[in-house]
Design a protein around this motif. Sequence first.
Motif, short mmCIF file in Angstrom:
data_model
loop_
_atom_site.label_atom_id
_atom_site.label_comp_id
_atom_site.label_asym_id
_atom_site.label_seq_id
_atom_site.Cartn_x
_atom_site.Cartn_y
_atom_site.Cartn_z
N TYR A 34 0.81 -1.22 0.00
CA TYR A 34 0.00 0.00 0.00
C TYR A 34 0.85 1.27 0.00
O TYR A 34 0.30 2.37 -0.06
CB TYR A 34 -0.90 0.05 1.25
CG TYR A 34 -1.99 -0.99 1.34
CD1 TYR A 34 -2.35 -1.77 0.25
CD2 TYR A 34 -2.70 -1.16 2.53
CE1 TYR A 34 -3.36 -2.71 0.35
CE2 TYR A 34 -3.72 -2.09 2.64
CZ TYR A 34 -4.04 -2.87 1.55
OH TYR A 34 -5.05 -3.78 1.67
N VAL A 69 3.16 0.81 8.28
CA VAL A 69 2.58 1.49 9.44
C VAL A 69 3.12 0.91 10.75
O VAL A 69 3.83 -0.09 10.76
CB VAL A 69 1.03 1.47 9.40
CG1 VAL A 69 0.53 2.27 8.21
CG2 VAL A 69 0.51 0.05 9.37
N PHE A 71 2.10 -0.75 13.45
CA PHE A 71 2.00 -2.13 13.98
C PHE A 71 2.92 -3.08 13.23
O PHE A 71 3.38 -4.09 13.77
CB PHE A 71 0.55 -2.63 13.98
CG PHE A 71 0.01 -3.04 12.63
CD1 PHE A 71 0.29 -4.29 12.10
CD2 PHE A 71 -0.78 -2.17 11.89
CE1 PHE A 71 -0.20 -4.66 10.86
CE2 PHE A 71 -1.27 -2.54 10.65
CZ PHE A 71 -0.98 -3.79 10.14
N CYS A 94 -2.72 3.21 12.36
CA CYS A 94 -3.68 2.35 11.66
C CYS A 94 -5.02 2.47 12.38
O CYS A 94 -5.09 2.23 13.59
CB CYS A 94 -3.17 0.91 11.69
SG CYS A 94 -4.40 -0.32 11.21
N SER A 95 -6.06 2.86 11.64
CA SER A 95 -7.36 3.07 12.28
C SER A 95 -7.90 1.77 12.87
O SER A 95 -8.58 1.77 13.88
CB SER A 95 -8.36 3.66 11.27
OG SER A 95 -8.45 2.84 10.13
N LEU A 96 -7.55 0.66 12.24
CA LEU A 96 -8.02 -0.63 12.75
C LEU A 96 -7.34 -0.98 14.08
O LEU A 96 -8.01 -1.34 15.06
CB LEU A 96 -7.76 -1.71 11.68
CG LEU A 96 -8.17 -3.12 12.03
CD1 LEU A 96 -9.62 -3.21 12.47
CD2 LEU A 96 -7.93 -4.04 10.82
N ASN A 122 -2.93 -6.55 12.77
CA ASN A 122 -3.18 -5.10 12.83
C ASN A 122 -3.60 -4.70 14.25
O ASN A 122 -4.71 -4.25 14.48
CB ASN A 122 -4.30 -4.70 11.85
CG ASN A 122 -4.00 -5.05 10.42
OD1 ASN A 122 -3.44 -6.11 10.15
ND2 ASN A 122 -4.36 -4.19 9.50
N CYS A 180 -11.42 -1.07 9.71
CA CYS A 180 -10.42 -0.24 9.03
C CYS A 180 -11.15 0.89 8.31
O CYS A 180 -12.08 0.64 7.54
CB CYS A 180 -9.63 -1.09 8.04
SG CYS A 180 -8.94 -0.16 6.67
N VAL A 182 -10.38 2.59 5.84
CA VAL A 182 -10.29 2.55 4.37
C VAL A 182 -11.29 1.52 3.84
O VAL A 182 -12.13 1.84 2.98
CB VAL A 182 -8.85 2.17 3.93
CG1 VAL A 182 -8.77 1.99 2.43
CG2 VAL A 182 -7.86 3.22 4.41
N HIS A 183 -11.22 0.31 4.33
CA HIS A 183 -12.06 -0.77 3.77
C HIS A 183 -13.54 -0.61 4.10
O HIS A 183 -14.40 -1.09 3.35
CB HIS A 183 -11.52 -2.13 4.23
CG HIS A 183 -10.21 -2.46 3.56
ND1 HIS A 183 -9.00 -2.11 4.10
CD2 HIS A 183 -9.95 -3.06 2.38
CE1 HIS A 183 -8.04 -2.49 3.29
NE2 HIS A 183 -8.58 -3.08 2.23
N GLU A 208 -11.47 -7.23 4.71
CA GLU A 208 -11.77 -6.15 5.66
C GLU A 208 -12.96 -5.31 5.19
O GLU A 208 -13.41 -4.41 5.90
CB GLU A 208 -10.55 -5.23 5.83
CG GLU A 208 -9.44 -5.83 6.65
CD GLU A 208 -8.20 -4.93 6.69
OE1 GLU A 208 -8.31 -3.72 6.48
OE2 GLU A 208 -7.10 -5.47 6.93
N GLU A 243 -7.33 -1.13 -0.74
CA GLU A 243 -6.54 0.09 -0.77
C GLU A 243 -5.88 0.22 -2.15
O GLU A 243 -5.32 -0.75 -2.69
CB GLU A 243 -5.48 -0.01 0.33
CG GLU A 243 -5.06 1.30 0.92
CD GLU A 243 -3.98 2.00 0.14
OE1 GLU A 243 -3.69 3.14 0.47
OE2 GLU A 243 -3.42 1.39 -0.81
N CYS A 274 -4.92 4.64 1.97
CA CYS A 274 -4.65 4.71 3.41
C CYS A 274 -3.69 5.86 3.66
O CYS A 274 -2.51 5.81 3.26
CB CYS A 274 -4.04 3.39 3.89
SG CYS A 274 -3.53 3.46 5.61
N PHE A 276 -2.20 6.78 6.20
CA PHE A 276 -1.03 6.41 7.02
C PHE A 276 0.08 5.81 6.16
O PHE A 276 1.25 6.15 6.28
CB PHE A 276 -1.44 5.40 8.10
CG PHE A 276 -2.49 5.93 9.04
CD1 PHE A 276 -2.20 6.99 9.88
CD2 PHE A 276 -3.76 5.37 9.08
CE1 PHE A 276 -3.17 7.48 10.76
CE2 PHE A 276 -4.72 5.85 9.95
CZ PHE A 276 -4.43 6.92 10.79
N MET A 277 -0.31 4.91 5.27
CA MET A 277 0.69 4.27 4.40
C MET A 277 1.37 5.29 3.50
O MET A 277 2.56 5.18 3.20
CB MET A 277 0.02 3.20 3.53
CG MET A 277 -0.42 1.99 4.28
SD MET A 277 0.98 0.90 4.61
CE MET A 277 0.11 -0.51 5.32
#
Length: 318
Positions: A34, A69, A71, A94-96, A122, A180, A182-183, A208, A243, A274, A276-277
């Motif tokens: 990603y 990210v 994790f 990571c939102s998840l 995650n 997540c 994104v998903h 996800e 993603e 994402c 973050f990525m």
Amino acid sequence: KIKKKRTVENERQLIDKILRLKKEKRAVILAHYYTIPEVQQVADFTGDSLALSARAAETDAKIILFAGVHFMAETAKILSPDKKVLLPEPEAGCSLADSCSAPDFERFLRDYNGYTVVSYVNTSVGVKALTDICCTSSNAVDVIRSLPSDAKIVFAPDRNLGNYIRGVTGRDMVVWDGACGVHEEFSLEKILELKKKYPEAKVLAHPECKKTVLLAADYIGSTAALLRFASTDPADTFIVVTEAGILYRMRKENPGKTFIPAPPEDASCGCNNCAFMKMVTLDKIYRALLDESPEVVLDEEIRRKAEGSIRRMLEIGK
Ligand code: 13P
Ligand code: SF4
């Protein structure tokens, strides 16, 4: 035009500097699918979360630079505590993983004595320390099936992946209510609109995604599984519901095929990327290698507790 040319030259120079520094410092760069294309270009290895964990466990490099990210870098440090693990952008979360904090999860587990705790990678190191066995989207079904058939299972943190695996395996599972960002945003309506426009296209979705979206998919799998499917399936057009960073690799591996990214519900939010990525850039990678910082540092007791859950997962493999 001149400005663009300079930018390309600068980028080439930066890439060369990163590659030199990487060699000098005996560092390895691991990148998730990603991340942005330039970052994937300087990586020694690009993969999904399972493949990246396995690589982090076996590398003999002195430094692991994790282009991904938080994790993921933490997982690398859990598996390779004697190595220096660098995360070029410490704010890449990571939102998840954030949807399940260790203190909340610990309280939740008090109601589930005797349950086997399975967590998606995650998650933070604190959640992994409360986990019996980890999984990724690549091996989640195998991990659940490796448990005795009468095992009572708590699954965290992704409700969509958890519900999907419960459907596939028919196991007794309590699922934490996380997701997540994104998903979660993909919508069935948008996919059906694309299907009308490209009736021959096959829909590829990550587990996800919400159940309604998964029902419209021709194939459901982790990022690595989606890549394999796209390369081996005879179809030449695919609607990709995960993603959008994955498209770089899909197109590279299949130049003759067409890949259409599914838009999120609100197409203007751009959240099929994402954020973050995408925070990981070549500049940050260069700085991190030069300074050997920011480094992932973990409490040794929590790290040791978390390690068992990832090692158990790696023993099962894919
Ligand atoms: P995989 O790499 O297991 O497909 O997971 C996708 C993801 O969301 C990683 O953050
Ligand atoms: Fe986390 Fe979702 Fe980004 Fe993956 S895509 S890192 S699960 S926020």
